[in-house]
Write a protein that holds these residues in place. Structure first.
Motif, PDB file in Angstrom:
ATOM      1  N   PHE A 464      35.991  49.742  40.301  1.00 30.28           N
ATOM      2  CA  PHE A 464      36.295  48.759  41.330  1.00 30.28           C
ATOM      3  C   PHE A 464      37.717  48.971  41.836  1.00 30.28           C
ATOM      4  CE2 PHE A 464      32.998  46.821  38.772  1.00 30.28           C
ATOM      5  CZ  PHE A 464      32.164  46.251  39.721  1.00 30.28           C
ATOM      6  N   TYR A 465      37.895  48.783  43.151  1.00 24.84           N
ATOM      7  CA  TYR A 465      39.223  48.819  43.756  1.00 24.84           C
ATOM      8  C   TYR A 465      39.426  47.523  44.545  1.00 24.84           C
ATOM      9  CZ  TYR A 465      39.587  53.824  42.753  1.00 24.84           C
ATOM     10  OH  TYR A 465      39.648  55.048  42.122  1.00 24.84           O
ATOM     11  N   LEU A 466      40.519  46.825  44.246  1.00 26.81           N
ATOM     12  CA  LEU A 466      40.912  45.689  45.072  1.00 26.81           C
ATOM     13  C   LEU A 466      41.779  46.225  46.204  1.00 26.81           C
ATOM     14  CD1 LEU A 466      40.990  42.636  45.565  1.00 26.81           C
ATOM     15  CD2 LEU A 466      43.020  42.537  44.102  1.00 26.81           C
ATOM     16  N   VAL A 483      40.735  48.190  39.411  1.00 23.00           N
ATOM     17  CA  VAL A 483      40.611  47.009  38.556  1.00 23.00           C
ATOM     18  C   VAL A 483      39.430  47.224  37.623  1.00 23.00           C
ATOM     19  CG1 VAL A 483      40.364  44.506  38.472  1.00 23.00           C
ATOM     20  CG2 VAL A 483      41.513  45.560  40.421  1.00 23.00           C
ATOM     21  N   ASP A 484      39.635  46.945  36.364  1.00 22.08           N
ATOM     22  CA  ASP A 484      38.574  47.106  35.370  1.00 22.08           C
ATOM     23  C   ASP A 484      37.402  46.184  35.678  1.00 22.08           C
ATOM     24  OD1 ASP A 484      37.576  45.976  32.411  1.00 22.08           O
ATOM     25  OD2 ASP A 484      37.839  48.148  32.540  1.00 22.08           O
ATOM     26  N   GLY A 485      36.178  46.692  35.435  1.00 19.73           N
ATOM     27  CA  GLY A 485      34.975  45.933  35.743  1.00 19.73           C
ATOM     28  C   GLY A 485      34.915  44.594  35.030  1.00 19.73           C
ATOM     29  N   SER A 486      35.309  44.543  33.768  1.00 20.05           N
ATOM     30  CA  SER A 486      35.297  43.277  33.025  1.00 20.05           C
ATOM     31  C   SER A 486      36.306  42.298  33.608  1.00 20.05           C
ATOM     32  CB  SER A 486      35.594  43.532  31.547  1.00 20.05           C
ATOM     33  OG  SER A 486      36.869  44.143  31.381  1.00 20.05           O
ATOM     34  N   ALA A 487      37.440  42.820  34.089  1.00 26.71           N
ATOM     35  CA  ALA A 487      38.437  41.956  34.720  1.00 26.71           C
ATOM     36  C   ALA A 487      37.909  41.380  36.030  1.00 26.71           C
ATOM     37  CB  ALA A 487      39.729  42.731  34.955  1.00 26.71           C
ATOM     38  N   VAL A 488      37.187  42.201  36.797  1.00 25.92           N
ATOM     39  CA  VAL A 488      36.589  41.725  38.043  1.00 25.92           C
ATOM     40  C   VAL A 488      35.614  40.591  37.772  1.00 25.92           C
ATOM     41  CG1 VAL A 488      35.073  42.352  39.955  1.00 25.92           C
ATOM     42  CG2 VAL A 488      36.909  43.897  39.269  1.00 25.92           C
ATOM     43  N   GLN A 489      34.756  40.775  36.767  1.00 27.37           N
ATOM     44  CA  GLN A 489      33.773  39.745  36.438  1.00 27.37           C
ATOM     45  C   GLN A 489      34.455  38.447  36.020  1.00 27.37           C
ATOM     46  OE1 GLN A 489      30.269  40.390  36.671  1.00 27.37           O
ATOM     47  NE2 GLN A 489      30.344  38.144  36.670  1.00 27.37           N
ATOM     48  N   SER A 490      35.528  38.590  35.232  1.00 28.26           N
ATOM     49  CA  SER A 490      36.265  37.420  34.775  1.00 28.26           C
ATOM     50  C   SER A 490      36.924  36.689  35.952  1.00 28.26           C
ATOM     51  CB  SER A 490      37.332  37.849  33.757  1.00 28.26           C
ATOM     52  OG  SER A 490      38.137  36.763  33.376  1.00 28.26           O
ATOM     53  N   ILE A 491      37.485  37.455  36.878  1.00 29.53           N
ATOM     54  CA  ILE A 491      38.141  36.856  38.047  1.00 29.53           C
ATOM     55  C   ILE A 491      37.137  36.109  38.903  1.00 29.53           C
ATOM     56  CG2 ILE A 491      39.280  37.414  40.232  1.00 29.53           C
ATOM     57  CD1 ILE A 491      40.658  39.726  38.734  1.00 29.53           C
ATOM     58  N   MET A 492      35.976  36.716  39.131  1.00 26.89           N
ATOM     59  CA  MET A 492      34.968  36.087  39.980  1.00 26.89           C
ATOM     60  C   MET A 492      34.341  34.867  39.327  1.00 26.89           C
ATOM     61  SD  MET A 492      35.308  37.673  42.694  1.00 26.89           S
ATOM     62  CE  MET A 492      34.048  36.768  43.578  1.00 26.89           C
ATOM     63  N   GLU A 493      34.483  34.750  38.023  1.00 32.61           N
ATOM     64  CA  GLU A 493      34.016  33.561  37.318  1.00 32.61           C
ATOM     65  C   GLU A 493      35.035  32.432  37.367  1.00 32.61           C
ATOM     66  OE1 GLU A 493      33.131  34.990  33.454  1.00 32.61           O
ATOM     67  OE2 GLU A 493      31.181  35.861  34.022  1.00 32.61           O
ATOM     68  N   GLY A 494      36.171  32.691  38.041  1.00 36.50           N
ATOM     69  CA  GLY A 494      37.177  31.661  38.217  1.00 36.50           C
ATOM     70  C   GLY A 494      38.291  31.687  37.198  1.00 36.50           C
ATOM     71  N   LYS A 495      38.327  32.699  36.341  1.00 38.26           N
ATOM     72  CA  LYS A 495      39.384  32.779  35.336  1.00 38.26           C
ATOM     73  C   LYS A 495      40.646  33.388  35.951  1.00 38.26           C
ATOM     74  CE  LYS A 495      36.024  33.160  31.589  1.00 38.26           C
ATOM     75  NZ  LYS A 495      35.505  34.003  30.488  1.00 38.26           N
ATOM     76  N   ASP A 496      41.777  33.112  35.327  1.00 41.96           N
ATOM     77  CA  ASP A 496      43.084  33.493  35.871  1.00 41.96           C
ATOM     78  C   ASP A 496      43.230  35.011  35.899  1.00 41.96           C
ATOM     79  OD1 ASP A 496      45.572  33.222  36.918  1.00 41.96           O
ATOM     80  OD2 ASP A 496      46.558  32.692  35.042  1.00 41.96           O
ATOM     81  N   SER A 497      43.925  35.502  36.962  1.00 38.38           N
ATOM     82  CA  SER A 497      44.121  36.944  37.122  1.00 38.38           C
ATOM     83  C   SER A 497      45.513  37.398  36.705  1.00 38.38           C
ATOM     84  CB  SER A 497      43.899  37.337  38.593  1.00 38.38           C
ATOM     85  OG  SER A 497      44.843  36.694  39.438  1.00 38.38           O
ATOM     86  N   ASP A 498      46.343  36.486  36.190  1.00 36.80           N
ATOM     87  CA  ASP A 498      47.722  36.845  35.858  1.00 36.80           C
ATOM     88  C   ASP A 498      47.811  37.916  34.774  1.00 36.80           C
ATOM     89  OD1 ASP A 498      48.595  35.077  37.727  1.00 36.80           O
ATOM     90  OD2 ASP A 498      49.107  33.473  36.304  1.00 36.80           O
ATOM     91  N   GLY A 499      46.831  37.971  33.909  1.00 43.82           N
ATOM     92  CA  GLY A 499      46.887  38.934  32.820  1.00 43.82           C
ATOM     93  C   GLY A 499      46.347  40.313  33.166  1.00 43.82           C
ATOM     94  N   VAL A 500      45.919  40.510  34.412  1.00 42.65           N
ATOM     95  CA  VAL A 500      45.355  41.810  34.820  1.00 42.65           C
ATOM     96  C   VAL A 500      46.484  42.771  35.150  1.00 42.65           C
ATOM     97  CG1 VAL A 500      43.894  42.999  36.481  1.00 42.65           C
ATOM     98  CG2 VAL A 500      43.280  40.694  35.708  1.00 42.65           C
ATOM     99  N   ASP A 501      46.555  43.899  34.444  1.00 44.58           N
ATOM    100  CA  ASP A 501      47.557  44.930  34.722  1.00 44.58           C
ATOM    101  C   ASP A 501      47.103  45.787  35.898  1.00 44.58           C
ATOM    102  OD1 ASP A 501      49.118  44.044  32.672  1.00 44.58           O
ATOM    103  OD2 ASP A 501      48.444  45.554  31.231  1.00 44.58           O
ATOM    104  N   MET A 502      48.062  46.192  36.739  1.00 45.79           N
ATOM    105  CA  MET A 502      47.692  47.016  37.878  1.00 45.79           C
ATOM    106  C   MET A 502      48.871  47.845  38.366  1.00 45.79           C
ATOM    107  SD  MET A 502      47.676  44.655  41.246  1.00 45.79           S
ATOM    108  CE  MET A 502      45.970  44.265  40.981  1.00 45.79           C
ATOM    109  N   LEU A 503      48.526  48.974  38.969  1.00 45.17           N
ATOM    110  CA  LEU A 503      49.461  49.819  39.709  1.00 45.17           C
ATOM    111  C   LEU A 503      48.822  50.115  41.055  1.00 45.17           C
ATOM    112  CD1 LEU A 503      50.830  52.474  37.177  1.00 45.17           C
ATOM    113  CD2 LEU A 503      52.101  50.610  38.229  1.00 45.17           C
ATOM    114  N   ALA A 504      49.519  49.799  42.135  1.00 39.50           N
ATOM    115  CA  ALA A 504      48.948  49.948  43.469  1.00 39.50           C
ATOM    116  C   ALA A 504      49.336  51.286  44.090  1.00 39.50           C
ATOM    117  CB  ALA A 504      49.409  48.815  44.375  1.00 39.50           C
TER     118      ALA A 504
END
Length: 565
Positions: A464-466, A483-504
């Motif tokens: 996945f790419y945001l 973005v990791d697939g599990s992180a995407v699923q968690s975000i779309m379920e309404g959970k906080d995205s602050d803990g997602v690591d990323m490099l753009a």
């Protein structure tokens, strides 16, 4: 380089010497800006080529610039009709930087727009260092507040005054803070009977264009907020070279800023003015047209950035959703979109850090044959939240393509085209899984791109790419992060995205000619084999060269040799 603490202390000791001059300068500049925001022709003329209002410099000088003493004598001579003693002409009447052999260029423009926020919140954003830098993260890549002193007052921003130190950055080198700390002034007589608070912040900041090639601009200035009536505010900037002379200055900020008038339903009518004096003697040939046109830091660019920011949250408030497929469980779309928007904002800021350098971490050309136009640097992250721990390698280059700007933008932002240029997606199926368009311009959007492996391939998994795509008066941008697939699923379920690591990473497409564009590509990669940012092993150099070279080849193959995409 002197320590910041020493500089702040030295200025604090002699604050009484400077504070009156700064206040007088800020108030005079605020009044000049007020008039500039409210005047029409002949002060402002519409440029059909730039599609924006530009300043009539002759009319500006007639109204606002104090005459050279020699010119005053000439006017007296003509008015009186008799000879008088004439002084020697020692100065240059043309507006140029002092002690500079390069002629100065005036970059002055005005833009007017409606922003989906009320005046009070907009003024608070402009007067808050962190919110301001976050809002304009595509222009301000870094801002640091070094000190604040606050005494008394009525608790509002009416009369607030900041002293700001900036490096306007679009290059390999950023010169950090060198001088002037904070002062405070409380004066109950400046605006009637109110007690007015004057804030003096000292901060460093970077403004940037997306390229590792050009030279930085530097400026330090005062920012002053003032309430004109119940529903109208003015936020004015002005350089402080008249108070703190600096012979090395290459950029002066004449009275600039914005007039904010409240409308119904919590909206604001904003008139933004940029009025700058620039001495750029070493602009790369590739970018001369961009700077000559004056759009690099135009008022329109600031206005479009602000509109886009508040448009985004207007969409979220309406919880507008446009699903292009069903790869994810739509359990809580409203909260999921909000989290995606927050993550997209972090993606933009991560992308902008690519172009933030310092003396200790400059862009260097690749030490490989054929890599002279590809620049690289490294950055060690030990504890920055939201960023992977370790050494990140940043790679960037700019090149001219004989392709219209909009054609490149449309190609790169389309999810179904990603496999045509992305080495990691090559041979896969790619598409937009989620698309959140702007309320004002559907071309500005946040999307979630899914990369599906070909049938029968079990060695690859879904990716996945945001991605955020947008345009302003300077260029068009496509910025993305894996973005990791599990992180995407968690975000779309309404959970906080602050803990997602990323490099753009991403692309910037700047106009060059009617038939060509400047494409800047920038990548960030984690290299687990590098333990220190001071040494870049040969395999990393080779990987960087291959990544950039093959991406360029794929883009050219799709755009220059295929008529349809």
């Amino acid at each position: 380089m002197p320590r910041a603490s020493d500089l702040l202390l030295s200025v604090s000791v002699c604050a009484e010497v400077y504070k009156t001059k700064i206040v007088e300068l800020a108030l005079a500049s605020s009044e000049e800006l007020r008039q500039m925001t409210q005047q029409q022709e002949p002060l402002w003329l519409f440029d059909t080529n730039k599609q924006t209002e530009v300043l009539n410099e002759a009319e500006y000088k007639r109204r606002f610039v104090h005459l050279d003493p020699s010119l005053e004598e000439i006017i007296k001579f003509i008015a009186n009709g008799r000879p008088i003693d004439m002084p020697n002409f020692n100065g240059n009447v043309d507006i140029e930087m002092e002690n500079s052999s390069t002629p100065s260029v005036i970059e002055a423009s005005r833009a007017i727009g409606i922003v989906l926020v009320d005046p009070i919140n907009l003024v608070h954003m402009l007067m808050d260092v962190d919110n301001w830098s976050c809002m304009f993260s595509n222009i301000v890549s870094k801002a640091t507040n070094l000190g604040l002193l606050l005494i008394g007052g009525d608790g509002t921003l009416n009369g607030a005054l900041q002293v700001i130190r900036l490096t306007l950055k679009f290059s390999r080198l950023v010169i950090s803070m060198r001088e002037h700390g904070w002062i405070h002034i409380v004066d109950p007589n400046l605006f009637g009977t109110k007690t007015i608070i004057f804030f003096f912040f000292q901060m460093t900041a970077q403004f940037h264009l997306p390229s590792p090639l050009a030279r930085p601009r530097e400026v330090y200035f005062a920012r002053h907020s003032r309430q004109l009536d119940f529903n109208t505010w003015l936020v004015a900037d002005v350089s402080l070279e008249s108070v703190f002379p600096n012979p090395l200055v290459q950029y002066k900020r004449r009275p600039s800023g914005c007039l904010i008038h409240g409308l119904q339903s919590g909206l604001s009518l904003v008139t933004w003015v940029e009025n700058n004096l620039v001495c750029d003697g070493s602009i790369p040939e590739m970018f001369r047209q961009t700077f000559k046109s004056g759009v690099a830091f135009s008022a329109k660019r600031w206005m479009l950035t602000m509109e886009r920011h508040y448009d985004r949250y207007a969409i979220l408030q309406k919880q507008h959703n446009q699903l292009l497929g069903q790869p994810l469980q739509d359990n809580n779309v409203g909260e999921g979109q909000k989290n995606l928007m927050k993550l997209a904002e972090r993606t933009i800021k991560s992308y902008n850090t690519i172009f933030s350098s310092c003396r200790e971490n400059q862009w260097m050309p690749l030490s490989i044959h054929g890599g002279e136009d590809i620049f690289i640097k490294t950055n060690m992250n030990l504890d920055a939240p939201g960023t992977p721990r370790g050494v990140a390698v940043m790679i960037s280059t700019s090149l001219w393509l004989p392709i219209p700007q909009n054609d490149i933008f449309k190609f790169l932002r389309a999810g179904e085209n990603r496999w045509k240029w992305d080495l990691l997606s090559y041979g896969c199926m790619t598409r937009d899984a989620l698309h959140i368009p702007s309320a004002r311009d559907p071309a500005n959007s946040v999307s979630l791109v899914i990369v599906e492996p070909p049938n029968g391939r079990t060695d690859k998994s879904e990716m996945f790419y945001l991605q955020e795509s947008f345009s302003d008066s300077t260029g068009m941008y496509i910025i993305y992060a894996p973005v990791d697939g599990s992180a995407v699923q968690s975000i779309m379920e309404g959970k906080d995205s602050d803990g997602v690591d990323m490099l753009a990473s991403g692309f910037a497409v700047l106009p060059c000619t009617s038939e060509g564009s400047i494409l800047t590509m920038a990548f960030q990669l984690m290299d687990e084999e590098i333990s220190t940012p001071e040494y870049l092993p040969p395999h990393s150099v080779f990987t960087a060269n291959r990544l950039v070279s093959e991406t360029i080849s794929l883009i050219k193959a799709s755009l220059m040799f295929n008529s349809a995409f």
